[in-house]
Design an enzyme around this catalytic site. Sequence first.
Site, PDB file in Angstrom:
ATOM      1  N   LEU A  73       0.833  -1.203   0.000  1.00 16.16           N
ATOM      2  CA  LEU A  73       0.000   0.000   0.000  1.00 16.16           C
ATOM      3  C   LEU A  73       0.865   1.250   0.000  1.00 16.16           C
ATOM      4  O   LEU A  73       1.717   1.419   0.870  1.00 16.16           O
ATOM      5  CB  LEU A  73      -0.889   0.021   1.245  1.00 16.16           C
ATOM      6  CG  LEU A  73      -2.209  -0.730   1.177  1.00 16.16           C
ATOM      7  CD1 LEU A  73      -3.012  -0.464   2.444  1.00 16.16           C
ATOM      8  CD2 LEU A  73      -3.009  -0.334  -0.054  1.00 16.16           C
TER       9      LEU A  73
ATOM     10  N   HIS B  18      -6.188  -2.754 -11.246  1.00 17.84           N
ATOM     11  CA  HIS B  18      -6.711  -3.759 -10.315  1.00 17.84           C
ATOM     12  C   HIS B  18      -7.577  -4.742 -11.107  1.00 17.84           C
ATOM     13  O   HIS B  18      -8.403  -4.319 -11.921  1.00 17.84           O
ATOM     14  CB  HIS B  18      -7.539  -3.067  -9.224  1.00 17.84           C
ATOM     15  CG  HIS B  18      -8.043  -4.023  -8.211  1.00 17.84           C
ATOM     16  ND1 HIS B  18      -7.226  -4.588  -7.254  1.00 17.84           N
ATOM     17  CD2 HIS B  18      -9.280  -4.564  -8.022  1.00 17.84           C
ATOM     18  CE1 HIS B  18      -7.931  -5.416  -6.514  1.00 17.84           C
ATOM     19  NE2 HIS B  18      -9.180  -5.418  -6.958  1.00 17.84           N
TER      20      HIS B  18
HETATM   21  C1  GAR Z   1      -2.421  -7.919 -12.424  1.00 17.11           C
HETATM   22  O1  GAR Z   1      -3.519  -8.733 -12.713  1.00 17.11           O
HETATM   23  C2  GAR Z   1      -2.846  -6.718 -11.593  1.00 17.11           C
HETATM   24  O2  GAR Z   1      -4.104  -6.262 -11.923  1.00 17.11           O
HETATM   25  C3  GAR Z   1      -2.803  -7.311 -10.205  1.00 17.11           C
HETATM   26  O3  GAR Z   1      -1.642  -8.088 -10.192  1.00 17.11           O
HETATM   27  C4  GAR Z   1      -1.419  -8.618 -11.491  1.00 17.11           C
HETATM   28  C5  GAR Z   1       0.013  -8.309 -11.872  1.00 17.11           C
HETATM   29  O4  GAR Z   1       0.344  -8.919 -13.080  1.00 17.11           O
HETATM   30  N1  GAR Z   1      -2.764  -6.263  -9.227  1.00 17.11           N
HETATM   31  C6  GAR Z   1      -3.392  -6.328  -8.063  1.00 17.11           C
HETATM   32  O5  GAR Z   1      -4.017  -7.299  -7.691  1.00 17.11           O
HETATM   33  C7  GAR Z   1      -3.265  -5.080  -7.202  1.00 17.11           C
HETATM   34  N2  GAR Z   1      -4.284  -5.030  -6.212  1.00 17.11           N
HETATM   35  P1  GAR Z   1       1.654  -8.459 -13.887  1.00 17.11           P
HETATM   36  O6  GAR Z   1       2.812  -8.476 -12.902  1.00 17.11           O
HETATM   37  O7  GAR Z   1       1.811  -9.524 -14.936  1.00 17.11           O
HETATM   38  O8  GAR Z   1       1.387  -7.104 -14.453  1.00 17.11           O
END
Ligand code: GAR
Length: 191
Positions: A94, A111
């Site tokens: 956060l 998100h």
């Molecule tokens: C993504 O799906 C993003 O939306 C999520 O983590 C993943 C990261 O994927 N974020 C959250 O949950 C934040 N609350 P990435 O590393 O392949 O971009």
Amino acid sequence: MLRLAVLGSGSGSNCQSIFNAIKEGRLDAEVVLVLSDNPDAYILERARLNGVPAEVMDCGGYKNKFPLEVQAAVAQKLKELKVDMVCLAGFMRLVKEPLLSAFPRRILNIHPALLPSFPGVEAWRQALEAGATQAGCTVHYVDAGMDTGEIIMQAYVPVLPDDTPESLHARIQVQEHILYPAAILSALSRL
Ligand code: GAR
């Protein structure tokens, strides 16, 4: 040229979508720094492969906390680099003070849910377990809450009858990779 920093903790596929949008001329900006709290995160390798400086933030062994002094050092570094917009891309801590007030309305997050539904971790799993028929993703400004800031853009993803958490997240990610560069462009145009 507007200057972006990307913060991520994991694979960095959203960061890659930003690199791709810049290369393909869909986003008139440059990524000047990628920062990760996880020294093993593939997002760091993606940065190197794309010729973007990458650094690890040492959060002192805390699993979830983003220590105040680390946030202060990040804020100072990003100011020195004259960063216009900070993009959280799978960053799992956060953001609070003093980083928030150093970049007012200049920190974005993606998100994997249709906020305000399903804030927090593994939002796609939460949606499935709640029996939602529509899932999706949201890009929003970051405020002091968890996934609560003003929404910039959303994309819908239908939940299919045979979806697993993994299959649903994979389809949400396809939409994330389209949505995030478009939402960054929109936020930059409002600066
Ligand atoms: C993504 O799906 C993003 O939306 C999520 O983590 C993943 C990261 O994927 N974020 C959250 O949950 C934040 N609350 P990435 O590393 O392949 O971009």
